[in-house]
Structure formats: structure tokens, C-alpha cells
Design an enzyme around this catalytic site. Structure first.
Site, PDB file in Angstrom:
ATOM      1  N   GLU B  51       0.813  -1.225   0.000  1.00 23.88           N
ATOM      2  CA  GLU B  51       0.000   0.000   0.000  1.00 23.88           C
ATOM      3  C   GLU B  51       0.842   1.269   0.000  1.00 23.88           C
ATOM      4  OE1 GLU B  51      -0.561  -2.633   1.934  1.00 23.88           O
ATOM      5  OE2 GLU B  51      -2.676  -3.196   1.796  1.00 23.88           O
ATOM      6  N   PHE B 113     -11.367  -7.325  14.370  1.00 25.67           N
ATOM      7  CA  PHE B 113     -10.335  -7.765  13.443  1.00 25.67           C
ATOM      8  C   PHE B 113     -10.031  -6.679  12.406  1.00 25.67           C
ATOM      9  CE2 PHE B 113      -9.145 -10.044   9.450  1.00 25.67           C
ATOM     10  CZ  PHE B 113      -7.884 -10.426   9.873  1.00 25.67           C
ATOM     11  N   GLN B 114      -8.761  -6.368  12.232  1.00 23.38           N
ATOM     12  CA  GLN B 114      -8.282  -5.354  11.293  1.00 23.38           C
ATOM     13  C   GLN B 114      -8.891  -3.988  11.523  1.00 23.38           C
ATOM     14  OE1 GLN B 114      -8.360  -7.104   7.278  1.00 23.38           O
ATOM     15  NE2 GLN B 114      -6.297  -7.848   7.699  1.00 23.38           N
ATOM     16  N   LYS B 163     -17.495  -0.811   6.441  1.00 22.50           N
ATOM     17  CA  LYS B 163     -17.912  -1.777   5.424  1.00 22.50           C
ATOM     18  C   LYS B 163     -19.427  -1.785   5.200  1.00 22.50           C
ATOM     19  CE  LYS B 163     -17.347  -6.536   3.911  1.00 22.50           C
ATOM     20  NZ  LYS B 163     -16.781  -7.863   4.195  1.00 22.50           N
ATOM     21  N   MET B 484      24.402   9.066   1.877  1.00 18.25           N
ATOM     22  CA  MET B 484      24.177  10.336   2.576  1.00 18.25           C
ATOM     23  C   MET B 484      24.465  10.188   4.068  1.00 18.25           C
ATOM     24  SD  MET B 484      23.655  13.413   2.072  1.00 18.25           S
ATOM     25  CE  MET B 484      22.679  14.066   0.720  1.00 18.25           C
TER      26      MET B 484
HETATM   27  C1  LIG Z   1      12.468   5.695   4.969  1.00 10.27           C
HETATM   28  C2  LIG Z   1      13.758   6.367   5.303  1.00 10.27           C
HETATM   29  N1  LIG Z   1      14.596   5.814   6.208  1.00 10.27           N
HETATM   30  C3  LIG Z   1      15.774   6.422   6.495  1.00 10.27           C
HETATM   31  C4  LIG Z   1      16.136   7.594   5.882  1.00 10.27           C
HETATM   32  C5  LIG Z   1      17.463   8.268   6.228  1.00 10.27           C
HETATM   33  N2  LIG Z   1      18.346   8.317   5.035  1.00 10.27           N
HETATM   34  C6  LIG Z   1      18.456   9.413   4.279  1.00 10.27           C
HETATM   35  S1  LIG Z   1      19.467   9.200   2.969  1.00 10.27           S
HETATM   36  C7  LIG Z   1      19.800   7.616   3.411  1.00 10.27           C
HETATM   37  C8  LIG Z   1      20.714   6.764   2.598  1.00 10.27           C
HETATM   38  C9  LIG Z   1      20.142   6.427   1.284  1.00 10.27           C
HETATM   39  O1  LIG Z   1      20.935   5.464   0.659  1.00 10.27           O
HETATM   40  P1  LIG Z   1      20.851   5.205  -0.887  1.00 10.27           P
HETATM   41  O2  LIG Z   1      19.437   5.065  -1.301  1.00 10.27           O
HETATM   42  O3  LIG Z   1      21.754   4.103  -1.259  1.00 10.27           O
HETATM   43  O4  LIG Z   1      21.330   6.587  -1.481  1.00 10.27           O
HETATM   44  P2  LIG Z   1      22.807   7.246  -1.510  1.00 10.27           P
HETATM   45  O5  LIG Z   1      22.815   8.284  -0.428  1.00 10.27           O
HETATM   46  O6  LIG Z   1      23.791   6.168  -1.275  1.00 10.27           O
HETATM   47  O7  LIG Z   1      22.895   7.856  -2.861  1.00 10.27           O
HETATM   48  C10 LIG Z   1      19.123   7.285   4.589  1.00 10.27           C
HETATM   49  C11 LIG Z   1      19.215   5.991   5.271  1.00 10.27           C
HETATM   50  C12 LIG Z   1      15.211   8.136   4.960  1.00 10.27           C
HETATM   51  N3  LIG Z   1      15.435   9.299   4.332  1.00 10.27           N
HETATM   52  N4  LIG Z   1      14.062   7.493   4.662  1.00 10.27           N
END
Ligand SMILES: Cc1ncc(C[n+]2csc(CCOP(=O)(O)OP(=O)(O)O)c2C)c(N)n1
Ligand SMILES: [Mg+2]
Lengths: 163, 577
Positions: B51, B113-114, B163, B484
Site C-alpha cells: 500500500e 479484526f483489522q 464496510k 548520505m
Molecule cells: C524511509 C527512510 N529511512 C531512512 C532515511 C534516512 N536516510 C536518508 S538518505 C539515506 C541513505 C540512502 O541510501 P541510498 O538510497 O543508497 O542513497 P545514496 O545516499 O547512497 O545515494 C538514509 C538511510 C530516509 N530518508 N528514509
């Protein structure tokens, strides 16, 4: 600074929780809150008091106004207004304090609305300060229970919060 | 008049609203609604694999088209799975209507439920929500939901339907309202003419003017109006991450993106300007750096449809509330009639000279040692995609370094081409958002620039892509790390890479192929262009391109924080202003 905000909102389930949720979500505080339907049963009037500086109250009023169910809003503390709070207080009275408590109630124009052999229930209306002062004036340790309504207010003069 | 069940009324109302696609996933509480969907052909239902994917698809569809995206989920886990996507849309003000099933009315409140209190759970991340109490209210509630979602400052609206309100045996007279009015909601406002006059005076007297525009320009369909005004004035302009495409990215007046990873010239021009025109932007913390050090010498004009965005973090000297496009147009008209009062041409050309000096720094130049000739920098990947698609693609992204590289190295000349989760920063957004955009524009090139971390957060939707034959091009800038996060650990935690390495990565090429797609892996720089040429010539295939990029690369410029202003930036490793 203490602000009194009055809000007309749709009398629908969920509207109140949205407004309260907004305060929690954005870290605004609520000191007092009262709400009831108005003469038009589709509308509720909510009055709350909050402590906020100028910038914060500006944000609060804007954010509250943005809620879809909020019809109108006014910050009463911006202008002349009357405000009242209602308190019901149960005061324990041993025999030597009984007269004293009644005298204090009279001075504050309180009404005794329930009498027991060892306690009074007193009704008092006024500004919050007056109510605070009354509580302070009572003999120490005599207070059994307090219920305060929270602040209600209307602006003075012809201005009215209505649709 | 037709007599319809609640479920049929819902579907008819969506049809009457002109809905093309519903992104959804069935379950107990919405079975009546799914049965009503089965009996019609007007609305196409896209069966997602999770979803969250449905909400991001509806979101991507909305961002690409400007129309409201529609989601249908069941109660309980279906509803809670949708929350991240609703929050993502909320933070970026995206119009969306989410219909969630609810347990039968008489079971509400019994932990049945749900059962989840969807109205309660979603409350902080919706513009508004409705719980259907009477089936006969469904048409009007749907009309209101679309009206609220799409007007003023747009946002997601949840409609929770128990529902029993969709029971096929209970029939009602169906009539779809032509219009709705809500006494408590009046989103359309005209900008105050007196304020517009004052703003124009201030702009015409400026010596170091700057225009800063955000997502509000895209949402308000006012890129044209902004471009006309900016050209009329001849002032420099910058866009936020959400506002890219609001002004042509290849135009000389454009200084690039601003903020946390903004360009040297854009951030410096912001810091030094004397008049700032902010349009459809909200001065968030990724822009301003330390608020008390923001634009120390500037008078600020702020145009926004949402009064609550004005003076929230930065006080505006001239606030103008209302429809952004109409206000920009009125400003342009006023300026044109004011020919008598000329701009400070000489001072402004000195200002441009200063800006050109900042530009000479060439802050986005890719730095590469002689040993690194064949190493692919993530920036190389984005640049190659830009060249091969001639800058004309819809580009979605996920969240991380690759997102910033995409925003900085793929200039957008048009609005709605750049689609990313700016406000919430939701990893897993890119692929489903690309799917929504591709469904809206089946003939256009849609690219998802992602990272090996983010793509795995909604990778199951590769299956949905096979089912509906969506020929998206996925560009995985694979640095084998949560880049990042790692960059921050390098800069603030002395290089302690706590859990930012991506171990046990799948073979993405094989994975894509197992879903019936094509996959390519690129490991050396000389292969980049030719392989991408081939990839983008495969018009009717989804292609997953796994590009192995330099894992050590950082995104620069980067604002110095905490206690920095906008002119304080890291420009490369260990080098700051
Ligand atoms: C759902 C979620 N969890 C954690 C984060 C924190 N976060 C921001 S950038 C990042 C790393 C992303 O890694 P990747 O997709 O490999 O991108 P890169 O920075 O390596 O280009 C994380 C964990 C986030 N933005 N969203
Ligand atoms: Mg990565």
C-alpha cells in the site's frame, strides 16, 4: 503572555480532536479549554487560553484557522473583552471554620450550593485571578475538591464572533 | 434517478470526478467496493504490491499531472501501510484522496479484526479527513474530498468508509453534486493590490535583488508567470529542491538550486541580496541554515497561498497572501505600466558581475584524479542521463546523495518534470512515483534515479511494472552504501561508518530480469554513454541500470551547520568558504 482564543467550529465529531491534536503536534500549550454547542446547534464555540508570545500567537491563530472545520476565530486578548470562569469547590469545615468559610464566600460573592454537616460546596464565578484569590483565602487544608470550567470570554462592544 | 449501493455510489462519484486511475490493494473491509470496481471499465485499477507503493504512485501521478491522485486500501494494516505515503504527500502539499475501508460501524471501538482508527492515525498528516456515517453522504463527501485536496494549498484527504456503508443490498438515490461550498473553508484569495504595489516599489529600488521560488510555483501552475516576471526584471533567480523547473534551469538568470546542497552562487546571492522576492516557498530549515543569520541585509517580500507559511520562520516585510500565479501576473502588469521608474541598471549590472565571479568558482565541476579516469562518479551518471534524454525526461528520485546529484546535475526547463520527496525525504518514493508518472504519460521517458538503499524499500513494485508494462528506466547509482548517512558520518563522526554499509546486495540485473525486465550493469566510465544510449532506445521495456559509482564521493556544496549562514559552505572534502 496569556491569550484567550475563541473559535467557532463545526459541531462535528472529530473537529475537536483535530484542534487539540494541532496544539500537541506543533508544541503549543493549552492552559484551559472549554467547548459547547452554541445557539446554532451546528456550531460549537471553543474557548482556550494559552501562553504565547506575539510570533507564536500569530502562528497559532493561522494554523487553527487553516483547519477545515474552523469557521471563525478571534484572539480576545487583543482587545477589550469580558472573561469569566466558573468554579465549584468543596470545602471541609470543622465547627470553628464554618463561619469563617461562609464569610469569605460572601466577600467573594460565592454561593453555597450544597451543605453537609462538615463541608460546603461553593459556586464562584469571576476572572481566573479572582478564583485563584478565593482559593488562597480559604483556610489551609480545607479544600476537598476543585472543579474549574476554564475561561469563557466575549469581546466588549458590538463586535461578535458569529457566522 | 439511479438507485445505487454505497460501493457503487463511491465508484460512480470517482468516475464523475474524472478519475482515470485508482491505486489500490483489496481486503475484507473493501470487498464491496472491489466488487463495484469489477463491474465497470471507466476507472483503471492498478494493483500494487504494497500500500505504500499505492500512495507514492498516486502521488507521482499527481505531481506529474497536477491532478488529484486516488488510493484505495483496506482497513487496519492496509490503512497503516498507506501512512508513509500520505505523510509524504502532506509534507509536499500534493493533492490526493485516500479511500480506506473500515470495519463495520457496530464493531468500531471494539478492537475488532483489522480495526485501526484511521482518522486518528492519519490526523497529523492529512489536510482533512472524513468518516462516512451515512452511506447516502458518500457522493457529497467525495466531492468535498476532491475539492479540499486540490484547492488552496493542496494536500491529502482521507475518506474512511465502514464496510456496512458499502453494503450492496442498501440502495440510495445517486446524485453527484455539481459544486460544493463549505462555510468554514474558503481557499481562493486574491492578492492585496496595495501590497503588490509596495512590493513592486521595493523591487524597482533594489540594488542586489534575488528571487527565490519553491514548490508553490509548481503546484500553483505559475511557472510561466514567474518566468515572465523574472525576465521582465532581469533579476537572478534560484529554486528550492521542490521548485526546480519553476524557472528554466538552463537559463542564464538561473543560479541553480539553493540551500543545504545549493550552488555556491545561489547561496551567496541569497546571503548578500538586499531585496528578496520569495514565491511559493516556505523558508524551511534546509534552506535558511541558522535563521538569525539568514539574509542579514534583505527586505523580504513573501508570496504564498497559505498565510501560515508567511512569517513562520523568517519574518516577511511585505507579505502577500493569495493565488501565486495571479499575483505574479499583476506584479508584472504593474511593473510594465511603471516605465517611468527605472531599475538601478548600473548597480544591478555590478550585482551580476559579482554573481558571475561566484559562478566562476564552478562549484559543480566534477573533481577527478588522473587515476580515477574510468571510475564513475555519481555525477557522471546523472550527467549522462541528462545528455541521453536531452533534458526532456520526467525524473523521479529517492532520498540520499543520488537525489542531490540528480537535482544539481539534471537541469529542468519545465515544471512537473522533477519529482521527489523533498519535505519528508521518503526513501522508497522513487520507483512508485515514476510508475504514477509513466501511467499519466505513457509515451514519455520516465527515469527513476535511485540508490541501492532506497530502491530496496519498494522494490516489490517491479512486479506491478511487469503487470502493467511500465517502461521506466531505473538508474541505480550504486555506491554500496547509504551514502548520505556515510557522508554525515565522515563529516561529523570522524568517519565511523555505523551501519551505513550496504552488505549482501542482490544481483540487481538478475533480479530485474526475474520480473521479466531488462537489466544492465555499468562499471567503467567509457561504457556509460553507449550503454545508456541503448537503454533509452528500448522504448517499451523497463530497464534496470545498475551503475557502480565511486563510494567515496560526497555531495558538495554543503552548508556549514550548526551556526552557519548561507554563505558558509563546504566546497569539497576539507575545503570550506
Ligand atoms: C524511509 C527512510 N529511512 C531512512 C532515511 C534516512 N536516510 C536518508 S538518505 C539515506 C541513505 C540512502 O541510501 P541510498 O538510497 O543508497 O542513497 P545514496 O545516499 O547512497 O545515494 C538514509 C538511510 C530516509 N530518508 N528514509
Ligand atoms: Mg547508496
Amino acid at each position: 503572555m496569556r491569550r484567550i482564543v475563541s473559535v467557532l467550529l463545526e459541531n462535528e465529531s472529530g473537529a475537536l480532536s483535530r484542534l487539540i491534536g494541532l496544539f500537541a503536534q506543533r508544541g503549543y500549550n493549552i492552559e484551559t479549554l472549554t467547548v459547547a454547542p452554541t445557539e446554532d446547534p451546528t456550531l460549537s464555540r471553543l474557548t482556550l487560553t494559552t501562553l504565547a508570545g506575539d510570533d507564536e500567537i500569530e502562528q497559532i491563530t493561522k494554523q487553527v484557522n487553516k483547519l477545515v472545520e474552523v469557521v471563525k476565530l478571534v484572539d480576545l486578548s487583543e482587545g477589550d473583552h469580558v472573561e469569566r470562569e466558573l468554579m465549584l469547590i468543596k470545602v471541609k469545615t470543622n465547627s470553628d471554620q464554618r463561619e469563617e468559610v461562609k464569610r469569605i464566600a460572601d466577600i467573594f460573592r460565592g454561593q453555597i450550593v450544597d451543605v453537609l454537616h462538615d463541608a460546603y460546596t461553593i459556586q464562584l464565578t469571576g476572572t481566573s485571578e479572582k478564583i485563584d484569590a478565593f482559593i488562597k483565602a480559604l483556610p489551609q487544608d480545607s479544600i476537598a475538591e476543585v472543579a474549574r470550567s476554564g475561561v469563557l470570554g466575549l469581546s466588549r462592544g458590538e463586535k461578535a464572533l458569529s457566522v | 434517478m439511479d438507485k445505487l449501493s454505497g460501493a457503487d455510489m463511491l465508484i460512480r462519484a470517482l468516475q464523475d470526478e474524472g478519475v482515470e486511475y485508482v491505486f489500490g490493494y483489496p481486503g475484507g473491509a473493501v470487498l464491496h467496493i472491489y466488487d463495484a470496481l469489477f463491474n465497470q471499465e471507466k476507472i483503471k485499477h492498478i494493483l500494487v504490491r504494497h500500500e505504500q507503493g499505492a500512495t507514492h504512485m498516486a502521488d507521482g501521478y499527481a505531481r506529474a499531472t497536477g491532478r488529484t491522485g486516488v488510493v484505495l486500501v483496506t482497513s487496519g494494516p492496509g490503512a497503516t501501510n498507506a501512512i508513509t505515503g500520505i505523510a509524504t504527500a502532506y509534507m509536499d502539499s500534493i493533492p490526493m484522496v485516500v479511500v480506506s475501508g473500515q470495519v463495520q460501524s457496530h464493531l468500531i471501538g471494539t478492537d475488532s479484526f483489522q480495526e485501526t482508527d484511521m482518522i486518528g492515525v492519519s490526523r497529523p498528516v492529512v489536510k482533512h479527513s472524513f468518516l462516512v456515517k451515512e452511506a447516502s453522504d458518500i457522493p457529497e463527501i467525495i466531492k468535498k474530498a476532491f475539492f479540499i485536496a486540490g484547492s488552496g494549498r493542496p494536500g491529502p484527504v482521507v475518506v474512511d468508509i465502514p464496510k456496512d456503508k458499502t453494503n450492496p443490498d442498501d440502495l440510495f438515490e445517486y446524485k453527484y453534486p455539481k459544486s460544493v461550498s463549505l462555510r468554514s473553508y474558503n481557499p481562493s484569495q486574491k492578492g492585496h493590490s496595495g501590497q503588490i504595489q509596495k512590493a513592486v516599489e521595493l523591487l524597482l529600488g533594489a540594488e542586489k535583488p534575488m528571487i527565490y521560488s519553491g514548490g508553490g510555483v509548481i503546484l500553483g501552475e505559475s511557472a510561466n508567470a514567474l518566468t515572465l516576471l523574472t525576465r521582465e526584471l532581469g533579476f537572478p533567480i534560484t529554486n528550492t529542491l521542490m521548485g526546480l523547473g519553476g524557472f528554466p534551469g538552463t537559463d542564464r538568470q538561473f543560479l541553480g538550486m539553493l540551500g543545504m546542497h545549493g550552488t555556491y552562487e545561489a547561496n551567496n546571492a541569497m546571503h548578500h541580496c538586499d531585496v528578496l522576492l520569495a514565491v511559493g516557498a516556505r523558508f524551511d530549515d534546509r534552506i535558511t541554515n541558522t535563521p538569525s543569520m539568514f539574509c542579514p541585509n534583505a527586505k523580504i517580500i513573501h508570496i504564498d497561498v497559505d498565510p501560515a507559511s508567511i512569517s513562520k520562520t523568517i519574518r516577511a516585510d511585505i507579505p502577500i497572501v493569495g493565488d501565486v500565479g495571479a499575483i505574479l501576473k499583476e506584479m508584472t502588469d504593474v511593473i510594465r505600466t511603471k516605465k517611468s521608474k527605472k531599475l538601478n541598471e548600473t548597480l544591478i549590472s555590478e550585482w551580476w558581475n559579482q554573481i558571475d565571479l561566484w559562478r566562476k568558482k564552478d562549484c559543480l565541476k566534477i573533481k577527478r584524479s588522473s587515476k580515477e579516469d574510468q571510475i564513475i562518479k555519481p555525477q557522471d551518471g546523472v550527467t549522462a542521463v541528462y545528455e541521453v534524454t536531452r533534458g526532456e525526461a520526467f525524473v523521479t528520485s529517492d532520498v540520499g546523495q543520488h537525489q542531490m546529484f540528480a537535482a544539481l546535475y539534471y537541469p529542468f526547463d519545465e515544471p512537473r518534470r522533477w519529482i521527489n520527496s523533498g519535505g519528508l525525504g521518503t526513501m522508497g518514493f522513487g520507483l512508485p512515483a515514476a510508475m504514477g508518472a509513466q501511467l499519466a504519460f505513457p509515451k514519455s521517458t520516465v527515469v527513476c534515479i535511485t540508490g541501492e538503499g532506497s530502491i530496496q524499500m519498494n522494490i516489490q513494485e517491479l512486479s506491478t511494472c511487469s503487470q502493467y508494462q511500465l517502461p521506466i528506466k531505473i538508474i541505480n547509482l550504486n555506491n554500496q552504501s547509504l551514502g548520505m548517512v556515510k557522508q554525515w558520518q565522515d563529516m561529523q563522526y570522524e568517519g565511523r561508518h555505523s551501519h551505513s554499509y550496504m552488505d549482501s546486495l542482490p544481483d540487481f540485473v538478475a533480479l530485474a530480469e526475474s520480473y521479466g525486465h531488462r537489466g544492465f550493469k555499468i562499471q567503467s566510465r567509457s561504457d556509460l554513454k553507449p550503454v545508456l544510449e541503448e537503454v533509452f532506445s528500448m522504448k517499451d521495456k523497463l530497464v534496470f541500470v545498475d551503475i557502480m559509482v565511486d563510494p567515496k564521493e560526497h555531495v558538495y556544496p554543503m552548508l556549514v551547520a550548526p551556526n552557519g549562514s548561507m554563505r558558509d559552505m563546504w566546497l569539497e572534502k576539507g575545503v570550506r568558504t
